[in-house]
Design a protein around this motif. Structure first.
Motif, PDB file in Angstrom:
ATOM      1  N   GLY A 165       2.691   5.202   7.256  1.00 48.68           N
ATOM      2  CA  GLY A 165       1.998   5.725   6.088  1.00 48.68           C
ATOM      3  C   GLY A 165       2.479   5.106   4.797  1.00 48.68           C
ATOM      4  O   GLY A 165       2.432   5.734   3.741  1.00 48.68           O
ATOM      5  N   VAL A 166       2.961   3.868   4.857  1.00 45.39           N
ATOM      6  CA  VAL A 166       3.550   3.201   3.699  1.00 45.39           C
ATOM      7  C   VAL A 166       2.572   2.177   3.155  1.00 45.39           C
ATOM      8  O   VAL A 166       2.002   1.382   3.912  1.00 45.39           O
ATOM      9  CB  VAL A 166       4.880   2.518   4.079  1.00 45.39           C
ATOM     10  CG1 VAL A 166       5.492   1.822   2.878  1.00 45.39           C
ATOM     11  CG2 VAL A 166       5.853   3.541   4.662  1.00 45.39           C
ATOM     12  N   VAL A 167       2.359   2.193   1.852  1.00 42.51           N
ATOM     13  CA  VAL A 167       1.463   1.224   1.236  1.00 42.51           C
ATOM     14  C   VAL A 167       2.204   0.414   0.179  1.00 42.51           C
ATOM     15  O   VAL A 167       3.171   0.886  -0.417  1.00 42.51           O
ATOM     16  CB  VAL A 167       0.227   1.902   0.600  1.00 42.51           C
ATOM     17  CG1 VAL A 167      -0.635   2.547   1.664  1.00 42.51           C
ATOM     18  CG2 VAL A 167       0.627   2.911  -0.464  1.00 42.51           C
ATOM     19  N   ASP A 168       1.734  -0.788  -0.047  1.00 43.41           N
ATOM     20  CA  ASP A 168       2.310  -1.720  -1.015  1.00 43.41           C
ATOM     21  C   ASP A 168       1.445  -1.691  -2.269  1.00 43.41           C
ATOM     22  O   ASP A 168       0.256  -2.000  -2.221  1.00 43.41           O
ATOM     23  CB  ASP A 168       2.315  -3.117  -0.391  1.00 43.41           C
ATOM     24  CG  ASP A 168       2.892  -4.180  -1.300  1.00 43.41           C
ATOM     25  OD1 ASP A 168       2.949  -3.963  -2.525  1.00 43.41           O
ATOM     26  OD2 ASP A 168       3.265  -5.258  -0.790  1.00 43.41           O
ATOM     27  N   SER A 169       2.027  -1.332  -3.400  1.00 42.00           N
ATOM     28  CA  SER A 169       1.250  -1.223  -4.637  1.00 42.00           C
ATOM     29  C   SER A 169       1.486  -2.391  -5.594  1.00 42.00           C
ATOM     30  O   SER A 169       1.275  -2.255  -6.800  1.00 42.00           O
ATOM     31  CB  SER A 169       1.568   0.102  -5.347  1.00 42.00           C
ATOM     32  OG  SER A 169       2.924   0.130  -5.747  1.00 42.00           O
ATOM     33  N   SER A 170       1.901  -3.546  -5.076  1.00 39.58           N
ATOM     34  CA  SER A 170       2.185  -4.688  -5.953  1.00 39.58           C
ATOM     35  C   SER A 170       0.935  -5.146  -6.701  1.00 39.58           C
ATOM     36  O   SER A 170       1.031  -5.642  -7.831  1.00 39.58           O
ATOM     37  CB  SER A 170       2.783  -5.845  -5.145  1.00 39.58           C
ATOM     38  OG  SER A 170       1.921  -6.229  -4.091  1.00 39.58           O
ATOM     39  N   ARG A 171      -0.254  -5.000  -6.116  1.00 34.82           N
ATOM     40  CA  ARG A 171      -1.486  -5.394  -6.811  1.00 34.82           C
ATOM     41  C   ARG A 171      -1.671  -4.558  -8.068  1.00 34.82           C
ATOM     42  O   ARG A 171      -2.030  -5.082  -9.128  1.00 34.82           O
ATOM     43  CB  ARG A 171      -2.695  -5.245  -5.886  1.00 34.82           C
ATOM     44  CG  ARG A 171      -4.027  -5.553  -6.564  1.00 34.82           C
ATOM     45  CD  ARG A 171      -5.206  -5.406  -5.616  1.00 34.82           C
ATOM     46  NE  ARG A 171      -5.246  -6.472  -4.620  1.00 34.82           N
ATOM     47  CZ  ARG A 171      -6.187  -6.584  -3.683  1.00 34.82           C
ATOM     48  NH1 ARG A 171      -7.159  -5.665  -3.607  1.00 34.82           N
ATOM     49  NH2 ARG A 171      -6.173  -7.573  -2.820  1.00 34.82           N
ATOM     50  N   LEU A 172      -1.419  -3.249  -7.975  1.00 37.86           N
ATOM     51  CA  LEU A 172      -1.557  -2.375  -9.137  1.00 37.86           C
ATOM     52  C   LEU A 172      -0.491  -2.686 -10.180  1.00 37.86           C
ATOM     53  O   LEU A 172      -0.778  -2.684 -11.388  1.00 37.86           O
ATOM     54  CB  LEU A 172      -1.473  -0.911  -8.693  1.00 37.86           C
ATOM     55  CG  LEU A 172      -1.689   0.148  -9.772  1.00 37.86           C
ATOM     56  CD1 LEU A 172      -3.082   0.026 -10.387  1.00 37.86           C
ATOM     57  CD2 LEU A 172      -1.487   1.548  -9.201  1.00 37.86           C
ATOM     58  N   ARG A 173       0.720  -2.952  -9.729  1.00 40.37           N
ATOM     59  CA  ARG A 173       1.772  -3.313 -10.677  1.00 40.37           C
ATOM     60  C   ARG A 173       1.428  -4.611 -11.407  1.00 40.37           C
ATOM     61  O   ARG A 173       1.803  -4.804 -12.558  1.00 40.37           O
ATOM     62  CB  ARG A 173       3.117  -3.450  -9.964  1.00 40.37           C
ATOM     63  CG  ARG A 173       3.643  -2.145  -9.385  1.00 40.37           C
ATOM     64  CD  ARG A 173       5.134  -2.239  -9.075  1.00 40.37           C
ATOM     65  NE  ARG A 173       5.462  -3.415  -8.283  1.00 40.37           N
ATOM     66  CZ  ARG A 173       5.400  -3.473  -6.959  1.00 40.37           C
ATOM     67  NH1 ARG A 173       5.002  -2.401  -6.271  1.00 40.37           N
ATOM     68  NH2 ARG A 173       5.731  -4.577  -6.312  1.00 40.37           N
TER      69      ARG A 173
END
Length: 352
Positions: free
Chosen positions: A318-326
């Motif tokens: 259930g882990v997501v990577d938010s680097s795009r939003l950052r």
């Protein structure tokens, strides 16, 4: 939501986000689900930013219950720059003030509804998307933001996958009753991109990780609400599993800030929303609730008849990577420890 010292500070945090607020000057923003945890924070955050930056914003708020909405928004519900629309988004929107921006945050996100009201759950996430998009098209809105969920990723196709980017997709069992929520959200995303292609509406999709904080009903059914209840009732925290699953969590003020950021920033369609530093197992989260409240005499126990409650997710990752939003300027500004402490303090302040 009562405007405790914690909530007031959270709204200032949203209003102080490093965003070009002038892009919203004189605009009208419609927010569905305005009586919910996230929706109310978005509404109140926009109003605080409007006051702070002299934006002359108007906010159109949608909710199913007038009494609940007014209880949640408090004095803000009486502001001249707030238009209230009481209706279910599963019903076509007719007669509401036009909006320059639309945020569709109405959804039954509590697990307790996934089994007790699966029809209502999927309606808000499908029929509600049709209706709010039709409203956005009629308004000639500049952008439509759909609040989605990391659950659209489902179970990883690759068994050892531990994290999702926006380019990934997994599997969801359509015959599982609980899938009324993630399948509804997946369909909602497809509906949104169909409208973008056919009607030219500019769409952004926000896939939220687990969100927590003031405004969440303590009977919500999610583990963080259960842990808060145990703390407030001064009892040991009891787990219904070994608590080994890991999740990324996001404080509600940071999540609301992300929704507002997507109103005016970003060229991609989908964005994960998560505090990447708030990666924790359910057991570790339970321990944290004890720690921030200084509960040295209490422990975390595994229930003798531990079994996942109805509506709980069976997904292993259930882990997501938010680097795009950052990459478009958003930052999570509340650590997990600080967020849990703030939530506990808010809840205790309400009880005083």
């Amino acid at each position: 939501m009562s405007l405790t010292t914690v909530v007031a500070a959270d709204l200032d945090l949203i209003a102080e986000s490093s965003l070009d607020w002038t892009q919203l000057s004189g605009k009208t923003v419609a927010v569905t689900g305005a009586s919910g945890m996230l929706g109310s924070y978005i509404v109140l955050g926009l109003l605080r930013a409007s006051d702070k930056h002299d934006l002359a914003l108007r906010v159109v708020v949608f909710a199913r219950s007038a009494s609940k909405l007014r209880a949640v928004l408090g004095e803000a519900a009486e502001r001249a720059d707030v238009d209230i629309v009481i209706q279910d988004v599963a019903i076509p929107i007719d007669g509401a003030p036009e909006a320059d921006y639309v945020i569709h945050a109405a959804s039954q996100a509590s697990p307790k509804y996934f089994s007790s009201d699966p029809v209502g759950t999927i309606k808000a996430n499908t029929v509600g998307v049709f209706n709010t998009l039709d409203y956005a098209v009629r308004s000639n809105a500049q952008r439509y933001v759909l609040v989605s969920t990391r659950e659209v990723y489902g179970q990883p196709v690759e068994g050892d996958a531990t994290s999702f980017t926006e380019d990934d997709w997994g599997r969801v069992n359509p015959l599982d009753l609980r899938s009324a929520y993630p399948e509804g959200k997946r369909a909602g995303e497809t509906i949104a991109v169909a409208y973008q292609a056919q009607h030219g509406i500019d769409v952004r999709i926000a896939r939220l990780a687990h969100t927590y904080g003031p405004g969440m009903d303590i009977t919500d059914g999610r583990v963080q609400a259960a842990f808060l209840t145990d703390v407030l009732e001064d009892r040991d925290i009891e787990l219904q599993s070994q608590g080994l699953l890991t999740r990324t969590y996001t404080y509600v003020a940071d999540a609301a800030s992300a929704m507002i950021t997507l109103l005016v920033e970003g060229d991609e369609i989908a964005y994960n929303v998560a505090d990447d530093d708030a990666l924790v197992s359910i057991r570790e989260l339970a321990d944290l609730f004890n720690e921030v409240d200084g509960r040295t005499g209490h422990s975390v126990k595994i229930s003798d008849d531990a079994a996942p409650a109805k509506g709980w997710s069976k997904v292993s990752a259930g882990v997501v990577d938010s680097s795009r939003l950052r990459g478009i300027g958003w930052r999570s500004r509340t650590t997990l420890r600080d967020g849990v402490e703030r939530w506990v303090r808010h809840a205790r302040e309400l009880r005083e």
